[in-house]
Design a protein around this motif. Sequence first.
Motif, PDB file in Angstrom:
ATOM      1  N   ILE A 184     -19.819  -6.690 -37.427  1.00 58.64           N
ATOM      2  CA  ILE A 184     -19.284  -5.733 -36.463  1.00 58.64           C
ATOM      3  C   ILE A 184     -17.772  -5.596 -36.606  1.00 58.64           C
ATOM      4  O   ILE A 184     -17.080  -6.490 -37.114  1.00 58.64           O
ATOM      5  N   GLY A 185     -17.282  -4.449 -36.165  1.00 61.67           N
ATOM      6  CA  GLY A 185     -15.850  -4.210 -36.092  1.00 61.67           C
ATOM      7  C   GLY A 185     -15.492  -3.698 -34.719  1.00 61.67           C
ATOM      8  O   GLY A 185     -16.329  -3.113 -34.013  1.00 61.67           O
ATOM      9  N   VAL A 186     -14.244  -3.915 -34.334  1.00 61.04           N
ATOM     10  CA  VAL A 186     -13.757  -3.474 -33.020  1.00 61.04           C
ATOM     11  C   VAL A 186     -12.500  -2.644 -33.212  1.00 61.04           C
ATOM     12  O   VAL A 186     -11.539  -3.085 -33.859  1.00 61.04           O
ATOM     13  N   LEU A 187     -12.511  -1.445 -32.661  1.00 64.05           N
ATOM     14  CA  LEU A 187     -11.329  -0.579 -32.645  1.00 64.05           C
ATOM     15  C   LEU A 187     -10.630  -0.784 -31.312  1.00 64.05           C
ATOM     16  O   LEU A 187     -11.121  -0.349 -30.267  1.00 64.05           O
ATOM     17  N   PHE A 247      -7.478  -5.440 -23.520  1.00 61.45           N
ATOM     18  CA  PHE A 247      -8.399  -6.190 -22.655  1.00 61.45           C
ATOM     19  C   PHE A 247      -9.853  -5.949 -23.040  1.00 61.45           C
ATOM     20  O   PHE A 247     -10.633  -6.881 -23.226  1.00 61.45           O
ATOM     21  N   MET A 248     -10.248  -4.665 -23.178  1.00 65.77           N
ATOM     22  CA  MET A 248     -11.653  -4.382 -23.466  1.00 65.77           C
ATOM     23  C   MET A 248     -12.032  -4.836 -24.878  1.00 65.77           C
ATOM     24  O   MET A 248     -13.155  -5.305 -25.100  1.00 65.77           O
ATOM     25  N   VAL A 282     -22.266  -2.357 -36.814  1.00 63.91           N
ATOM     26  CA  VAL A 282     -21.905  -1.838 -35.497  1.00 63.91           C
ATOM     27  C   VAL A 282     -20.395  -1.742 -35.399  1.00 63.91           C
ATOM     28  O   VAL A 282     -19.681  -2.653 -35.838  1.00 63.91           O
ATOM     29  N   VAL A 283     -19.921  -0.644 -34.815  1.00 61.66           N
ATOM     30  CA  VAL A 283     -18.505  -0.513 -34.505  1.00 61.66           C
ATOM     31  C   VAL A 283     -18.358  -0.319 -33.001  1.00 61.66           C
ATOM     32  O   VAL A 283     -19.022   0.539 -32.401  1.00 61.66           O
ATOM     33  N   HIS A 284     -17.491  -1.130 -32.394  1.00 61.29           N
ATOM     34  CA  HIS A 284     -17.172  -1.035 -30.969  1.00 61.29           C
ATOM     35  C   HIS A 284     -15.891  -0.219 -30.820  1.00 61.29           C
ATOM     36  O   HIS A 284     -14.842  -0.607 -31.353  1.00 61.29           O
ATOM     37  N   VAL A 285     -15.952   0.890 -30.099  1.00 58.88           N
ATOM     38  CA  VAL A 285     -14.781   1.731 -29.865  1.00 58.88           C
ATOM     39  C   VAL A 285     -14.170   1.342 -28.520  1.00 58.88           C
ATOM     40  O   VAL A 285     -14.736   1.619 -27.462  1.00 58.88           O
ATOM     41  N   CYS A 286     -13.025   0.677 -28.577  1.00 54.01           N
ATOM     42  CA  CYS A 286     -12.336   0.182 -27.380  1.00 54.01           C
ATOM     43  C   CYS A 286     -10.893   0.681 -27.334  1.00 54.01           C
ATOM     44  O   CYS A 286     -10.014   0.023 -26.781  1.00 54.01           O
ATOM     45  N   LEU A 322     -23.089   2.504 -32.805  1.00 47.45           N
ATOM     46  CA  LEU A 322     -21.886   2.714 -31.998  1.00 47.45           C
ATOM     47  C   LEU A 322     -22.012   2.091 -30.624  1.00 47.45           C
ATOM     48  O   LEU A 322     -23.028   2.277 -29.938  1.00 47.45           O
ATOM     49  N   ILE A 323     -20.983   1.352 -30.224  1.00 46.61           N
ATOM     50  CA  ILE A 323     -20.799   0.984 -28.820  1.00 46.61           C
ATOM     51  C   ILE A 323     -19.445   1.543 -28.416  1.00 46.61           C
ATOM     52  O   ILE A 323     -18.407   1.085 -28.906  1.00 46.61           O
ATOM     53  N   CYS A 324     -19.454   2.566 -27.561  1.00 40.04           N
ATOM     54  CA  CYS A 324     -18.209   3.238 -27.185  1.00 40.04           C
ATOM     55  C   CYS A 324     -17.894   2.995 -25.722  1.00 40.04           C
ATOM     56  O   CYS A 324     -18.720   3.257 -24.846  1.00 40.04           O
TER      57      CYS A 324
END
Length: 366
Positions: free
Chosen positions: A14-17, A21-22, A73-77, A97-99
């Motif tokens: 996974i990656g996080v953008l 905090f989020m 999965v990419v988390h858009v934060c 996607l988790i946005c």
Amino acid sequence: MVEEVSADGRALRIGVLGGGFMGRVHSRAARSAGAVLDSVATSSPASSARAAAELGFAHSATAHGLIDRGLDVVHVCSPNDVHAEQSLRVLDSGSALICEKPLATDSQAARAVLARAEEAGVMGTVPFVYRYHPMVREARARFRAGEVGRLLTVDAGYLQDWLLGSEDENWRVESARGGPSRAFADIGSHLVDLIEFIIGDRIAALVATTRTVHPRRGGAAVTTEDTVAITAEFSGGAIGSLLISQAAPGRKNSLTVEIAGTEASMRFDQEQPERLWLGRRAESRLLVRDPDALAADAARLCAVPAGHPQGYQDAFNSFVADSYAHFAGDRPEGLPTLRDGVRAVLVTEAVLESAATRSWVDVDQV
């Protein structure tokens, strides 16, 4: 909880953008679900490198570079104004996607994200995580079982104080980055989602008024609202009152939902998430979280035994674990998807239209 892996049995990469905090909350939840923390991207190479070191990611990257890595999965934060753009790129890359909400700052863009996901056959979720408190699931189960009877009224609120003073600043205040709505889009959307999730019915029409308590913050003009009051009509005939504020002294995260029916009332308070109040004309009871006494869907979300408090991060962990299970082919109960993200934007637009026209507005359906 299930150990989350991909459909072929390997751990999800996974990656996080976003590293605020989020981004940190998402990262902890991903680690809890057994994912491989591959990459993180923030606003600059230096801050991305710091976030990778602090949060335990193997790599730091630019946003485009992270999306192009072909992660599971990419988390858009990231800030709200780039959610839709980044989500579309994630979906085009084939990553799930988790946005973070809002899915977009307007309904046309939100619908475009949903349409792209459906066209590409790629899954996505939106973290309306208050659904993941076990006592919320217990309230939902009891309502579905008919214990409340026919729904009559909803009394709900979401109050915070972190933007109480004129000196309190945050990027969410700026409409260019946060969108045309602040208090409602930020926290009111959670409140509406929670209400509709518990009762299985939707707000059909509403009348709203908003206030901007501080017209200027940090020397700049403010165009987004600090407070919102709403009267709502539900499709099934119930009526409700909602109050949302980010300028309520002493209230840190006071999200409360009380529903009243012909047989009973129930009240959930997010700051006391281990409890559910059940009221009848002849008695009132305070139910406590105990997996042995809860409905199956509530009991499955109990991460620790009764008497060991669960909270916000536990709810987030459960949401991310369910999202990963969904991406791997399971169908977890009550998972908020991109369709729920679009719904939140549509309600937000109805609130803004009503406040601007000082009239009742029908809420569009997804």
